[in-house]
Design a protein around this motif. Sequence first.
Motif, PDB file in Angstrom:
ATOM      1  N   PHE A  63       0.829  -1.205   0.000  1.00  0.00           N
ATOM      2  CA  PHE A  63       0.000   0.000   0.000  1.00  0.00           C
ATOM      3  C   PHE A  63       0.868   1.262   0.000  1.00  0.00           C
ATOM      4  O   PHE A  63       0.435   2.319  -0.486  1.00  0.00           O
ATOM      5  N   PHE A  64       2.086   1.158   0.512  1.00  0.00           N
ATOM      6  CA  PHE A  64       2.948   2.336   0.662  1.00  0.00           C
ATOM      7  C   PHE A  64       3.997   2.466  -0.439  1.00  0.00           C
ATOM      8  O   PHE A  64       4.765   3.427  -0.442  1.00  0.00           O
ATOM      9  N   LEU A  65       4.026   1.510  -1.357  1.00  0.00           N
ATOM     10  CA  LEU A  65       5.044   1.549  -2.409  1.00  0.00           C
ATOM     11  C   LEU A  65       4.934   2.796  -3.287  1.00  0.00           C
ATOM     12  O   LEU A  65       5.949   3.407  -3.642  1.00  0.00           O
ATOM     13  N   LEU A  66       3.716   3.179  -3.649  1.00  0.00           N
ATOM     14  CA  LEU A  66       3.537   4.347  -4.516  1.00  0.00           C
ATOM     15  C   LEU A  66       4.117   5.593  -3.879  1.00  0.00           C
ATOM     16  O   LEU A  66       4.842   6.365  -4.533  1.00  0.00           O
ATOM     17  N   GLY A  67       3.833   5.793  -2.600  1.00  0.00           N
ATOM     18  CA  GLY A  67       4.353   6.964  -1.908  1.00  0.00           C
ATOM     19  C   GLY A  67       5.868   6.956  -1.817  1.00  0.00           C
ATOM     20  O   GLY A  67       6.517   8.003  -1.957  1.00  0.00           O
ATOM     21  N   ILE A  68       6.437   5.790  -1.600  1.00  0.00           N
ATOM     22  CA  ILE A  68       7.894   5.673  -1.482  1.00  0.00           C
ATOM     23  C   ILE A  68       8.576   6.043  -2.792  1.00  0.00           C
ATOM     24  O   ILE A  68       9.499   6.865  -2.823  1.00  0.00           O
ATOM     25  N   TRP A  69       8.113   5.462  -3.884  1.00  0.00           N
ATOM     26  CA  TRP A  69       8.751   5.725  -5.169  1.00  0.00           C
ATOM     27  C   TRP A  69       8.400   7.099  -5.721  1.00  0.00           C
ATOM     28  O   TRP A  69       9.200   7.702  -6.447  1.00  0.00           O
ATOM     29  N   THR A  70       7.231   7.606  -5.353  1.00  0.00           N
ATOM     30  CA  THR A  70       6.887   8.975  -5.738  1.00  0.00           C
ATOM     31  C   THR A  70       7.835   9.967  -5.081  1.00  0.00           C
ATOM     32  O   THR A  70       8.262  10.951  -5.705  1.00  0.00           O
ATOM     33  N   SER A  71       8.179   9.712  -3.825  1.00  0.00           N
ATOM     34  CA  SER A  71       9.132  10.580  -3.131  1.00  0.00           C
ATOM     35  C   SER A  71      10.481  10.592  -3.837  1.00  0.00           C
ATOM     36  O   SER A  71      11.117  11.646  -3.988  1.00  0.00           O
ATOM     37  N   LEU A  72      10.918   9.401  -4.277  1.00  0.00           N
ATOM     38  CA  LEU A  72      12.199   9.313  -4.986  1.00  0.00           C
ATOM     39  C   LEU A  72      12.149  10.098  -6.297  1.00  0.00           C
ATOM     40  O   LEU A  72      13.080  10.853  -6.617  1.00  0.00           O
ATOM     41  N   ILE A  73      11.065   9.934  -7.040  1.00  0.00           N
ATOM     42  CA  ILE A  73      10.943  10.630  -8.329  1.00  0.00           C
ATOM     43  C   ILE A  73      10.856  12.133  -8.137  1.00  0.00           C
ATOM     44  O   ILE A  73      11.550  12.903  -8.816  1.00  0.00           O
TER      45      ILE A  73
ATOM     46  N   TYR B   6      10.021  -0.314   4.793  1.00  0.00           N
ATOM     47  CA  TYR B   6       9.402  -1.266   3.863  1.00  0.00           C
ATOM     48  C   TYR B   6      10.244  -2.538   3.756  1.00  0.00           C
ATOM     49  O   TYR B   6       9.711  -3.653   3.815  1.00  0.00           O
ATOM     50  N   ASP B   7      11.540  -2.372   3.612  1.00  0.00           N
ATOM     51  CA  ASP B   7      12.435  -3.525   3.484  1.00  0.00           C
ATOM     52  C   ASP B   7      12.418  -4.398   4.738  1.00  0.00           C
ATOM     53  O   ASP B   7      12.688  -5.599   4.675  1.00  0.00           O
ATOM     54  N   ASN B   8      12.100  -3.782   5.888  1.00  0.00           N
ATOM     55  CA  ASN B   8      12.075  -4.516   7.149  1.00  0.00           C
ATOM     56  C   ASN B   8      10.668  -4.910   7.587  1.00  0.00           C
ATOM     57  O   ASN B   8      10.455  -5.263   8.754  1.00  0.00           O
ATOM     58  N   ASP B   9       9.703  -4.811   6.644  1.00  0.00           N
ATOM     59  CA  ASP B   9       8.321  -5.267   6.883  1.00  0.00           C
ATOM     60  C   ASP B   9       7.659  -4.583   8.080  1.00  0.00           C
ATOM     61  O   ASP B   9       6.886  -5.205   8.814  1.00  0.00           O
ATOM     62  N   GLN B  10       7.931  -3.314   8.249  1.00  0.00           N
ATOM     63  CA  GLN B  10       7.348  -2.559   9.352  1.00  0.00           C
ATOM     64  C   GLN B  10       6.147  -1.748   8.854  1.00  0.00           C
ATOM     65  O   GLN B  10       6.207  -0.529   8.710  1.00  0.00           O
ATOM     66  N   THR B  11       5.038  -2.437   8.574  1.00  0.00           N
ATOM     67  CA  THR B  11       3.880  -1.778   7.976  1.00  0.00           C
ATOM     68  C   THR B  11       3.298  -0.700   8.888  1.00  0.00           C
ATOM     69  O   THR B  11       2.949   0.402   8.434  1.00  0.00           O
ATOM     70  N   GLY B  12       3.161  -1.007  10.174  1.00  0.00           N
ATOM     71  CA  GLY B  12       2.616  -0.023  11.113  1.00  0.00           C
ATOM     72  C   GLY B  12       3.472   1.224  11.200  1.00  0.00           C
ATOM     73  O   GLY B  12       2.973   2.355  11.172  1.00  0.00           O
ATOM     74  N   TRP B  13       4.777   1.032  11.285  1.00  0.00           N
ATOM     75  CA  TRP B  13       5.682   2.174  11.348  1.00  0.00           C
ATOM     76  C   TRP B  13       5.740   2.919  10.014  1.00  0.00           C
ATOM     77  O   TRP B  13       6.002   4.114   9.983  1.00  0.00           O
ATOM     78  N   LEU B  14       5.470   2.209   8.926  1.00  0.00           N
ATOM     79  CA  LEU B  14       5.398   2.867   7.622  1.00  0.00           C
ATOM     80  C   LEU B  14       4.280   3.902   7.611  1.00  0.00           C
ATOM     81  O   LEU B  14       4.458   5.030   7.147  1.00  0.00           O
ATOM     82  N   ALA B  15       3.122   3.504   8.123  1.00  0.00           N
ATOM     83  CA  ALA B  15       1.988   4.427   8.193  1.00  0.00           C
ATOM     84  C   ALA B  15       2.324   5.608   9.096  1.00  0.00           C
ATOM     85  O   ALA B  15       2.035   6.768   8.760  1.00  0.00           O
ATOM     86  N   PHE B  16       2.939   5.305  10.237  1.00  0.00           N
ATOM     87  CA  PHE B  16       3.311   6.380  11.169  1.00  0.00           C
ATOM     88  C   PHE B  16       4.296   7.341  10.519  1.00  0.00           C
ATOM     89  O   PHE B  16       4.149   8.569  10.614  1.00  0.00           O
ATOM     90  N   ALA B  17       5.315   6.785   9.847  1.00  0.00           N
ATOM     91  CA  ALA B  17       6.333   7.625   9.209  1.00  0.00           C
ATOM     92  C   ALA B  17       5.736   8.481   8.099  1.00  0.00           C
ATOM     93  O   ALA B  17       6.076   9.659   7.952  1.00  0.00           O
ATOM     94  N   ARG B  18       4.830   7.902   7.321  1.00  0.00           N
ATOM     95  CA  ARG B  18       4.225   8.653   6.222  1.00  0.00           C
ATOM     96  C   ARG B  18       3.448   9.859   6.730  1.00  0.00           C
ATOM     97  O   ARG B  18       3.493  10.938   6.146  1.00  0.00           O
ATOM     98  N   ILE B  19       2.723   9.666   7.830  1.00  0.00           N
ATOM     99  CA  ILE B  19       1.931  10.770   8.390  1.00  0.00           C
ATOM    100  C   ILE B  19       2.827  11.731   9.169  1.00  0.00           C
ATOM    101  O   ILE B  19       2.763  12.950   8.984  1.00  0.00           O
ATOM    102  N   ALA B  20       3.670  11.185  10.053  1.00  0.00           N
ATOM    103  CA  ALA B  20       4.494  12.019  10.922  1.00  0.00           C
ATOM    104  C   ALA B  20       5.505  12.845  10.139  1.00  0.00           C
ATOM    105  O   ALA B  20       5.783  14.001  10.479  1.00  0.00           O
TER     106      ALA B  20
END
Length: 235
Positions: A113-123, A185-199
């Motif tokens: 679910f967070f892949l788009l945001g991750i790669w969008t940030s890179l682009i 993402y590489d460490n499978d931390q889905t909950g922290w991914l959501a937190f990081a995206r918002i925070a």
Amino acid sequence: MSEHDASAAGINPRQADDDRRPEGQAGVSEQTLLEQMGGVSGLAYSAVPIVVFVLVSSFTSMMPAIWASIGVAVAIAIFRLVRKEPLQPAISGVLGVAVCSFIAYRSGETKGFFLLGIWTSLIYGGVFLASVLARWPLVGVAWSALNGLGMNWRKQRRAMRAYDIATLSWTAVFAAKYVVQQWLYDNDQTGWLAFARIAMGYPLTGIALIVTVWAIRRAKKVAEEQAAAAQISQA
């Protein structure tokens, strides 16, 4: 200042009129920058589907989480339309959640679910950096295009430097988001991914906006000084 002098200096004549208004109204044009990004409410609404996705997936499974996040995104869009708020952020929010959900579905993992945001940030970070290297800083180009200003600020060293700094601040924001979220993402931390995206979204975006507003005002001041000097030399 005449309309010709204002245009030659890279100042929108309508903006020049705004400068003669009482103090407190001169910064109205800068305030529209956040509005063009969806406003404070747009930033808040964008976090809700993410939270719903993570919570539902934690208690059930991925598919219910996908439908729940899409449903919430649609509900928010309808709510914004009813309140006659800008249409574009509402549509973008629904499409963004739909694409993220599709990626998660295709990957078979909730973290997808967070892949788009991750790669969008890179682009985005790469585009902002490339614009500085090409001597067309994206903050200056975008602001001038959105407000009908010319590109004469590129001939003004101080204005150019200000827009370079603002553009690099956005580069740093996107780079930080990519590095941190890709690691999670590489460490499978889905909950922290959501937190990081918002925070990381609110504080970092706020800092970049402050730098951007400073750059806009700096460039505007340089243009006004140049126009005043040109008027004096012609007198």
